[in-house]
Design a protein around this motif. Structure first.
Motif, PDB file in Angstrom:
ATOM      1  N   LYS A  33       0.808  -1.234   0.000  1.00  0.00           N
ATOM      2  CA  LYS A  33       0.000   0.000   0.000  1.00  0.00           C
ATOM      3  C   LYS A  33       0.832   1.270   0.000  1.00  0.00           C
ATOM      4  CE  LYS A  33      -3.739  -2.218   2.502  1.00  0.00           C
ATOM      5  NZ  LYS A  33      -4.377  -2.366   3.806  1.00  0.00           N
ATOM      6  N   ALA A  34       1.882   1.313   0.793  1.00  0.00           N
ATOM      7  CA  ALA A  34       2.613   2.565   0.991  1.00  0.00           C
ATOM      8  C   ALA A  34       3.921   2.669   0.215  1.00  0.00           C
ATOM      9  CB  ALA A  34       2.893   2.754   2.483  1.00  0.00           C
ATOM     10  N   VAL A  35       4.631   1.579   0.064  1.00  0.00           N
ATOM     11  CA  VAL A  35       5.974   1.652  -0.502  1.00  0.00           C
ATOM     12  C   VAL A  35       5.972   1.535  -2.027  1.00  0.00           C
ATOM     13  CG1 VAL A  35       8.274   0.607  -0.490  1.00  0.00           C
ATOM     14  CG2 VAL A  35       6.992   0.827   1.638  1.00  0.00           C
ATOM     15  N   ILE A  36       5.206   0.621  -2.573  1.00  0.00           N
ATOM     16  CA  ILE A  36       5.212   0.434  -4.030  1.00  0.00           C
ATOM     17  C   ILE A  36       4.885   1.727  -4.772  1.00  0.00           C
ATOM     18  CG2 ILE A  36       4.037  -0.688  -5.966  1.00  0.00           C
ATOM     19  CD1 ILE A  36       4.120  -3.274  -4.479  1.00  0.00           C
ATOM     20  N   PRO A  37       3.875   2.487  -4.388  1.00  0.00           N
ATOM     21  CA  PRO A  37       3.625   3.745  -5.114  1.00  0.00           C
ATOM     22  C   PRO A  37       4.824   4.696  -5.086  1.00  0.00           C
ATOM     23  CG  PRO A  37       1.734   3.180  -3.762  1.00  0.00           C
ATOM     24  CD  PRO A  37       2.834   2.231  -3.386  1.00  0.00           C
ATOM     25  N   GLY A  43      11.140   4.431 -10.615  1.00  0.00           N
ATOM     26  CA  GLY A  43      11.451   3.495 -11.684  1.00  0.00           C
ATOM     27  C   GLY A  43      11.168   2.032 -11.399  1.00  0.00           C
ATOM     28  N   PHE A  44      10.477   1.740 -10.291  1.00  0.00           N
ATOM     29  CA  PHE A  44      10.118   0.351  -9.985  1.00  0.00           C
ATOM     30  C   PHE A  44       9.260  -0.187 -11.118  1.00  0.00           C
ATOM     31  CE2 PHE A  44       7.762  -2.933  -7.542  1.00  0.00           C
ATOM     32  CZ  PHE A  44       8.836  -3.592  -6.964  1.00  0.00           C
ATOM     33  N   PRO A  45       9.526  -1.410 -11.579  1.00  0.00           N
ATOM     34  CA  PRO A  45       8.788  -1.963 -12.721  1.00  0.00           C
ATOM     35  C   PRO A  45       7.273  -1.958 -12.504  1.00  0.00           C
ATOM     36  CG  PRO A  45      10.636  -3.372 -12.145  1.00  0.00           C
ATOM     37  CD  PRO A  45      10.520  -2.344 -11.064  1.00  0.00           C
ATOM     38  N   ARG A  54       4.362  -8.138 -12.004  1.00  0.00           N
ATOM     39  CA  ARG A  54       5.590  -7.378 -12.266  1.00  0.00           C
ATOM     40  C   ARG A  54       6.704  -8.357 -12.635  1.00  0.00           C
ATOM     41  NH1 ARG A  54       4.653  -2.088 -10.121  1.00  0.00           N
ATOM     42  NH2 ARG A  54       2.877  -2.173  -8.695  1.00  0.00           N
ATOM     43  N   PRO A  55       7.525  -8.015 -13.615  1.00  0.00           N
ATOM     44  CA  PRO A  55       8.605  -8.914 -14.013  1.00  0.00           C
ATOM     45  C   PRO A  55       9.688  -8.981 -12.926  1.00  0.00           C
ATOM     46  CG  PRO A  55       8.658  -6.876 -15.294  1.00  0.00           C
ATOM     47  CD  PRO A  55       7.436  -6.832 -14.453  1.00  0.00           C
TER      48      PRO A  55
END
Length: 99
Positions: A33-37, A43-45, A54-55
């Motif tokens: 919820k918080a870190v991926i965005p 530049g996270f895939p 996600r690859p």
């Protein structure tokens, strides 16, 4: 050495699978919820719509770059604006006693 959980994932993994592999089961929900965005801005895939995940090789490569692993040990983060003017050489004044 800790087990590399990313290598146990399928080629395209869900955010939950990635989260468990990267930060563990306890912190996985928060990470999704918080870190991926925040990481996506760096530049996270992104999720591949055809594979609905996600690859994983690109996630690994992202983290290698994020931690500077691919840059080697000589890499350093910039510490601010350079002020090259402060390095102007000063002429040494010679005294008669120096000669």
């Amino acid at each position: 050495m800790a087990e590399d959980l990313l290598s146990t994932l399928p080629l395209f993994a869900t955010d939950q699978q990635l989260a468990v592999a990267i930060v563990g089961k306890v912190r996985a929900s928060m990470w999704v919820k918080a870190v991926i965005p925040q990481l996506e801005k760096k530049g996270f895939p992104r999720i591949d719509p055809l594979h609905d995940g996600r690859p994983v090789p690109l996630v690994r490569r992202f983290y290698e770059g994020y931690f500077g692993i691919t840059a080697g040990f000589n890499a350093a983060a910039p510490d601010g604006k350079e002020n090259l003017g402060m390095w102007k050489s000063r002429r040494r004044v010679r005294k008669a006693s120096d000669e």
